[in-house]
Design an enzyme around this catalytic site. Structure first.
Site, PDB file in Angstrom:
ATOM      1  N   ASP A  35       0.845  -1.190   0.000  1.00 50.87           N
ATOM      2  CA  ASP A  35       0.000   0.000   0.000  1.00 50.87           C
ATOM      3  C   ASP A  35       0.882   1.242   0.000  1.00 50.87           C
ATOM      4  O   ASP A  35       1.867   1.299   0.734  1.00 50.87           O
ATOM      5  CB  ASP A  35      -0.912  -0.024   1.232  1.00 50.87           C
ATOM      6  CG  ASP A  35      -2.031   0.996   1.158  1.00 50.87           C
ATOM      7  OD1 ASP A  35      -1.732   2.204   1.112  1.00 50.87           O
ATOM      8  OD2 ASP A  35      -3.199   0.581   1.161  1.00 50.87           O
ATOM      9  N   ASN A  91     -13.699  -2.424   1.905  1.00 50.32           N
ATOM     10  CA  ASN A  91     -14.755  -1.428   2.067  1.00 50.32           C
ATOM     11  C   ASN A  91     -15.560  -1.286   0.776  1.00 50.32           C
ATOM     12  O   ASN A  91     -14.994  -1.327  -0.313  1.00 50.32           O
ATOM     13  CB  ASN A  91     -14.140  -0.069   2.409  1.00 50.32           C
ATOM     14  CG  ASN A  91     -13.299  -0.108   3.666  1.00 50.32           C
ATOM     15  OD1 ASN A  91     -13.647  -0.764   4.628  1.00 50.32           O
ATOM     16  ND2 ASN A  91     -12.179   0.586   3.650  1.00 50.32           N
ATOM     17  N   GLN A  98     -14.513   3.540   1.563  1.00 52.79           N
ATOM     18  CA  GLN A  98     -13.852   3.288   0.285  1.00 52.79           C
ATOM     19  C   GLN A  98     -13.474   4.625  -0.348  1.00 52.79           C
ATOM     20  O   GLN A  98     -14.303   5.530  -0.451  1.00 52.79           O
ATOM     21  CB  GLN A  98     -14.775   2.501  -0.657  1.00 52.79           C
ATOM     22  CG  GLN A  98     -14.099   2.088  -1.941  1.00 52.79           C
ATOM     23  CD  GLN A  98     -14.990   1.237  -2.848  1.00 52.79           C
ATOM     24  OE1 GLN A  98     -16.189   1.093  -2.622  1.00 52.79           O
ATOM     25  NE2 GLN A  98     -14.382   0.676  -3.874  1.00 52.79           N
ATOM     26  N   HIS A 104     -10.634  -3.580  -3.752  1.00 50.04           N
ATOM     27  CA  HIS A 104      -9.326  -3.990  -3.245  1.00 50.04           C
ATOM     28  C   HIS A 104      -9.490  -4.472  -1.817  1.00 50.04           C
ATOM     29  O   HIS A 104     -10.410  -4.071  -1.108  1.00 50.04           O
ATOM     30  CB  HIS A 104      -8.284  -2.866  -3.348  1.00 50.04           C
ATOM     31  CG  HIS A 104      -8.698  -1.576  -2.706  1.00 50.04           C
ATOM     32  ND1 HIS A 104      -9.665  -0.745  -3.225  1.00 50.04           N
ATOM     33  CD2 HIS A 104      -8.249  -0.978  -1.584  1.00 50.04           C
ATOM     34  CE1 HIS A 104      -9.805   0.320  -2.443  1.00 50.04           C
ATOM     35  NE2 HIS A 104      -8.963   0.197  -1.435  1.00 50.04           N
ATOM     36  N   HIS A 106      -7.446  -5.004   1.768  1.00 51.76           N
ATOM     37  CA  HIS A 106      -6.268  -4.647   2.562  1.00 51.76           C
ATOM     38  C   HIS A 106      -5.830  -5.827   3.420  1.00 51.76           C
ATOM     39  O   HIS A 106      -6.663  -6.513   4.006  1.00 51.76           O
ATOM     40  CB  HIS A 106      -6.591  -3.482   3.501  1.00 51.76           C
ATOM     41  CG  HIS A 106      -6.869  -2.196   2.819  1.00 51.76           C
ATOM     42  ND1 HIS A 106      -5.899  -1.246   2.631  1.00 51.76           N
ATOM     43  CD2 HIS A 106      -8.008  -1.700   2.274  1.00 51.76           C
ATOM     44  CE1 HIS A 106      -6.429  -0.205   2.009  1.00 51.76           C
ATOM     45  NE2 HIS A 106      -7.710  -0.462   1.778  1.00 51.76           N
TER      46      HIS A 106
END
Length: 141
Positions: A35, A91, A98, A104, A106
């Protein structure tokens, strides 16, 4: 698996190699990258190589595979950093946190005394009848 991309989506470009990344894993359908704004060292995100704004747009065949990728990559992250835990977080929608509208997931390494907060205060017990609430939800399958 069927794949389509959005030329205006930065995560499509990252997932499909148009923009360089620090990838930790890649297969035909997913790329897992560190990230860019990590909550912890090793915080990674799983990016499908097909565009879907959220979980509800992601094709079922990708849904079936994404948790296998999370398990494989999460285990490697935990082993690498000797973590006490790992958040697997996804999210859907702005109200849910989001900020990039390409699905995506995490993978956030966690330690006993870290200062990362992914918590909520349980709401008071609702006045509604739980059985009636369950029936309302069932109507929408």
């Amino acid at each position: 698996m069927t794949k389509h991309t959005d030329d205006n989506c930065i995560f499509c470009k990252l997932a499909n190699g148009e923009i360089p990344t620090n990838a930790i894993y890649e297969d035909d359908d997913f790329k897992v990258i560190l990230d860019a704004s990590p909550a912890a060292k090793g915080h990674s995100i799983i990016l499908p190589k097909t565009h879907a704004a959220n979980l509800f747009e992601l094709p079922d065949d990708y849904c079936e595979k994404i948790f296998k990728v999370a398990k494989k990559c999460g285990a490697a992250i935990m082993k690498t950093f000797n973590c006490d835990g790992l958040n697997v977080l996804q999210n859907n929608g702005e109200a849910a946190g989001q900020t990039v509208f390409h699905l995506h997931v995490h993978l956030i390494p966690r330690f006993k005394d870290d200062d990362i907060s992914i918590k909520w205060t349980p709401a008071p017990v609702p006045v509604d009848d739980p059985a009636a609430v369950a029936e309302e939800i069932k109507k929408n399958f």
